[in-house]
Design a protein around this motif. Sequence first.
Motif, PDB file in Angstrom:
ATOM      1  N   ALA A   1       0.809  -1.221   0.000  1.00 39.25           N
ATOM      2  CA  ALA A   1       0.000   0.000   0.000  1.00 39.25           C
ATOM      3  C   ALA A   1       0.837   1.264   0.000  1.00 39.25           C
ATOM      4  O   ALA A   1       0.480   2.266  -0.640  1.00 39.25           O
ATOM      5  N   TRP A   2       1.973   1.245   0.695  1.00 42.09           N
ATOM      6  CA  TRP A   2       2.764   2.463   0.873  1.00 42.09           C
ATOM      7  C   TRP A   2       3.964   2.543  -0.062  1.00 42.09           C
ATOM      8  O   TRP A   2       4.531   3.634  -0.223  1.00 42.09           O
ATOM      9  N   GLY A   3       4.368   1.440  -0.672  1.00 43.04           N
ATOM     10  CA  GLY A   3       5.588   1.442  -1.481  1.00 43.04           C
ATOM     11  C   GLY A   3       5.561   2.442  -2.617  1.00 43.04           C
ATOM     12  O   GLY A   3       6.455   3.295  -2.743  1.00 43.04           O
ATOM     13  N   ALA A   4       4.531   2.387  -3.457  1.00 45.48           N
ATOM     14  CA  ALA A   4       4.454   3.287  -4.615  1.00 45.48           C
ATOM     15  C   ALA A   4       4.230   4.741  -4.198  1.00 45.48           C
ATOM     16  O   ALA A   4       4.925   5.638  -4.704  1.00 45.48           O
ATOM     17  N   PRO A   5       3.280   5.074  -3.296  1.00 49.05           N
ATOM     18  CA  PRO A   5       3.094   6.481  -2.922  1.00 49.05           C
ATOM     19  C   PRO A   5       4.344   7.132  -2.339  1.00 49.05           C
ATOM     20  O   PRO A   5       4.715   8.249  -2.736  1.00 49.05           O
ATOM     21  N   LEU A   6       5.007   6.464  -1.405  1.00 45.05           N
ATOM     22  CA  LEU A   6       6.199   7.068  -0.797  1.00 45.05           C
ATOM     23  C   LEU A   6       7.326   7.196  -1.819  1.00 45.05           C
ATOM     24  O   LEU A   6       8.046   8.210  -1.840  1.00 45.05           O
ATOM     25  N   SER A   7       7.482   6.191  -2.675  1.00 49.02           N
ATOM     26  CA  SER A   7       8.530   6.255  -3.701  1.00 49.02           C
ATOM     27  C   SER A   7       8.285   7.413  -4.664  1.00 49.02           C
ATOM     28  O   SER A   7       9.211   8.157  -5.011  1.00 49.02           O
TER      29      SER A   7
ATOM     30  N   ILE B   1       6.490  10.118  -4.056  1.00 54.23           N
ATOM     31  CA  ILE B   1       6.645  11.399  -3.358  1.00 54.23           C
ATOM     32  C   ILE B   1       8.108  11.826  -3.387  1.00 54.23           C
ATOM     33  O   ILE B   1       8.444  12.985  -3.710  1.00 54.23           O
ATOM     34  N   LEU B   2       8.995  10.890  -3.053  1.00 56.58           N
ATOM     35  CA  LEU B   2      10.430  11.194  -3.105  1.00 56.58           C
ATOM     36  C   LEU B   2      10.874  11.492  -4.533  1.00 56.58           C
ATOM     37  O   LEU B   2      11.668  12.408  -4.770  1.00 56.58           O
ATOM     38  N   PHE B   3      10.350  10.750  -5.488  1.00 58.17           N
ATOM     39  CA  PHE B   3      10.691  10.966  -6.891  1.00 58.17           C
ATOM     40  C   PHE B   3      10.209  12.340  -7.358  1.00 58.17           C
ATOM     41  O   PHE B   3      10.932  13.073  -8.052  1.00 58.17           O
ATOM     42  N   GLY B   4       8.989  12.712  -6.963  1.00 58.38           N
ATOM     43  CA  GLY B   4       8.452  14.015  -7.347  1.00 58.38           C
ATOM     44  C   GLY B   4       9.240  15.162  -6.747  1.00 58.38           C
ATOM     45  O   GLY B   4       9.502  16.177  -7.414  1.00 58.38           O
ATOM     46  N   LEU B   5       9.621  15.032  -5.483  1.00 58.43           N
ATOM     47  CA  LEU B   5      10.436  16.077  -4.849  1.00 58.43           C
ATOM     48  C   LEU B   5      11.797  16.187  -5.528  1.00 58.43           C
ATOM     49  O   LEU B   5      12.324  17.293  -5.710  1.00 58.43           O
ATOM     50  N   THR B   6      12.373  15.049  -5.903  1.00 51.58           N
ATOM     51  CA  THR B   6      13.666  15.069  -6.594  1.00 51.58           C
ATOM     52  C   THR B   6      13.566  15.788  -7.933  1.00 51.58           C
ATOM     53  O   THR B   6      14.423  16.613  -8.283  1.00 51.58           O
ATOM     54  N   ILE B   7      12.520  15.484  -8.687  1.00 47.21           N
ATOM     55  CA  ILE B   7      12.321  16.156  -9.974  1.00 47.21           C
ATOM     56  C   ILE B   7      12.146  17.657  -9.783  1.00 47.21           C
ATOM     57  O   ILE B   7      12.717  18.472 -10.522  1.00 47.21           O
ATOM     58  N   TRP B   8      11.359  18.023  -8.796  1.00 50.50           N
ATOM     59  CA  TRP B   8      11.096  19.439  -8.536  1.00 50.50           C
ATOM     60  C   TRP B   8      12.397  20.196  -8.227  1.00 50.50           C
ATOM     61  O   TRP B   8      12.671  21.253  -8.789  1.00 50.50           O
ATOM     62  N   LEU B   9      13.185  19.637  -7.309  1.00 47.04           N
ATOM     63  CA  LEU B   9      14.438  20.299  -6.945  1.00 47.04           C
ATOM     64  C   LEU B   9      15.400  20.338  -8.129  1.00 47.04           C
ATOM     65  O   LEU B   9      16.151  21.307  -8.315  1.00 47.04           O
ATOM     66  N   HIS B  10      15.404  19.276  -8.944  1.00 50.22           N
ATOM     67  CA  HIS B  10      16.276  19.260 -10.111  1.00 50.22           C
ATOM     68  C   HIS B  10      15.869  20.335 -11.128  1.00 50.22           C
ATOM     69  O   HIS B  10      16.737  21.023 -11.694  1.00 50.22           O
ATOM     70  N   LEU B  11      14.580  20.490 -11.346  1.00 44.35           N
ATOM     71  CA  LEU B  11      14.105  21.482 -12.301  1.00 44.35           C
ATOM     72  C   LEU B  11      14.334  22.917 -11.810  1.00 44.35           C
ATOM     73  O   LEU B  11      14.426  23.844 -12.602  1.00 44.35           O
ATOM     74  N   GLU B  12      14.384  23.075 -10.489  1.00 42.44           N
ATOM     75  CA  GLU B  12      14.583  24.413  -9.930  1.00 42.44           C
ATOM     76  C   GLU B  12      16.040  24.866 -10.046  1.00 42.44           C
ATOM     77  O   GLU B  12      16.338  26.039  -9.919  1.00 42.44           O
ATOM     78  N   GLU B  13      16.952  23.900 -10.232  1.00 44.94           N
ATOM     79  CA  GLU B  13      18.368  24.267 -10.283  1.00 44.94           C
ATOM     80  C   GLU B  13      18.709  24.991 -11.582  1.00 44.94           C
ATOM     81  O   GLU B  13      18.143  24.707 -12.622  1.00 44.94           O
TER      82      GLU B  13
END
Length: 353
Positions: A333-339, A341-353
Amino acid sequence: MMTLTLYLSRMVASRIAAVLAALTALVLLIEMLEAIRRILGDTRGMGTVLTYLALRLPLAIDRLLPLAILLGCGLAFGTLARRNEMMILRSAGLSPLSFLRALWPVILVCGAVNYLFEDHWAPAAEKAFATWWQGMARRGDDIDTKDRPQWLRVGEQIVSIGRIEEDGRHLSSVTRYDRDASGRLTQVTRAQSAQSDGTIWHLHDETAARSDDRRVTPDSLWPHGPSVENVRQLTLPLSRMSSTQAGRVLGGRWSGKDSAAHYHIVMQRSYVAATIPLVMLLLAVPALHGNRRAGNLAFGMAASLGLGLAFLVINGLFLSMGEAATIPAVLAAWGAPLSFILFGLTIWLHLEE
């Protein structure tokens, strides 16, 4: 900051609501066209149609809300990128964390609504619709589920019921399989019928067989049998269940037809439902970084949609593995959502650089 919060929340919420309304109307129209023969048969009129739509509405929203959040956020973020508003906000020093904090009202409201649909409103609506739809059945329509053999777990027993009659108060061909602590079969008990007086089941023409013994009794009692309401629900084609009822099944206070892994998944899914809107919002971030001059505005929208659909597919795969008991329910139940979330935050920070 309060003005920015109100502006962004209003923009995102309005687009989520518009997308959800459009998708829900489309899905309900398609479903109603498929069921139009039964809905408008004989003397049934607009009242029947409105009842159908009212009962199906929560089920449609429950299925479509995550997708509507993804598309609504993507449209809102695409609008900010097209108007160069996001570029102005970043130039003014708006950080990704501040932008996420500005959207917290939308995230909280969508999370609460998604949880309520997943754990309360959708299961209740499905049960109400199944009961109503069963009453709409006419002679010659689909095979009544009351005529189908039903298998369920009653405490430590596995029970087979040949036919359910009298609105769940009379059972035909009841077979109970007793097992020991290690799961090995110890006794098979067959009864021609069972009748409930509201509190206890009375078994008729019962035969109990062991490996070394066989006895026949004309009448006996089944003190720990399922309730009449429990049996009645076996005749309904239900696919949703609240976490409370799943907990009752696991605790032996309710009888269910599925494996223990299924009920553990149901409980975990209700908890994780509140995080799905955050996942969809983060996966819509590529649409925020499109630029009309650079010509990648459509690419950002397509990337957001692709990531969202990838999440739905992978999340479904995890849940299927959990249902099959190949991975623990918590991981399923939690594997995909948490993964993601971390993936989305990583993309966001990468695009902001």
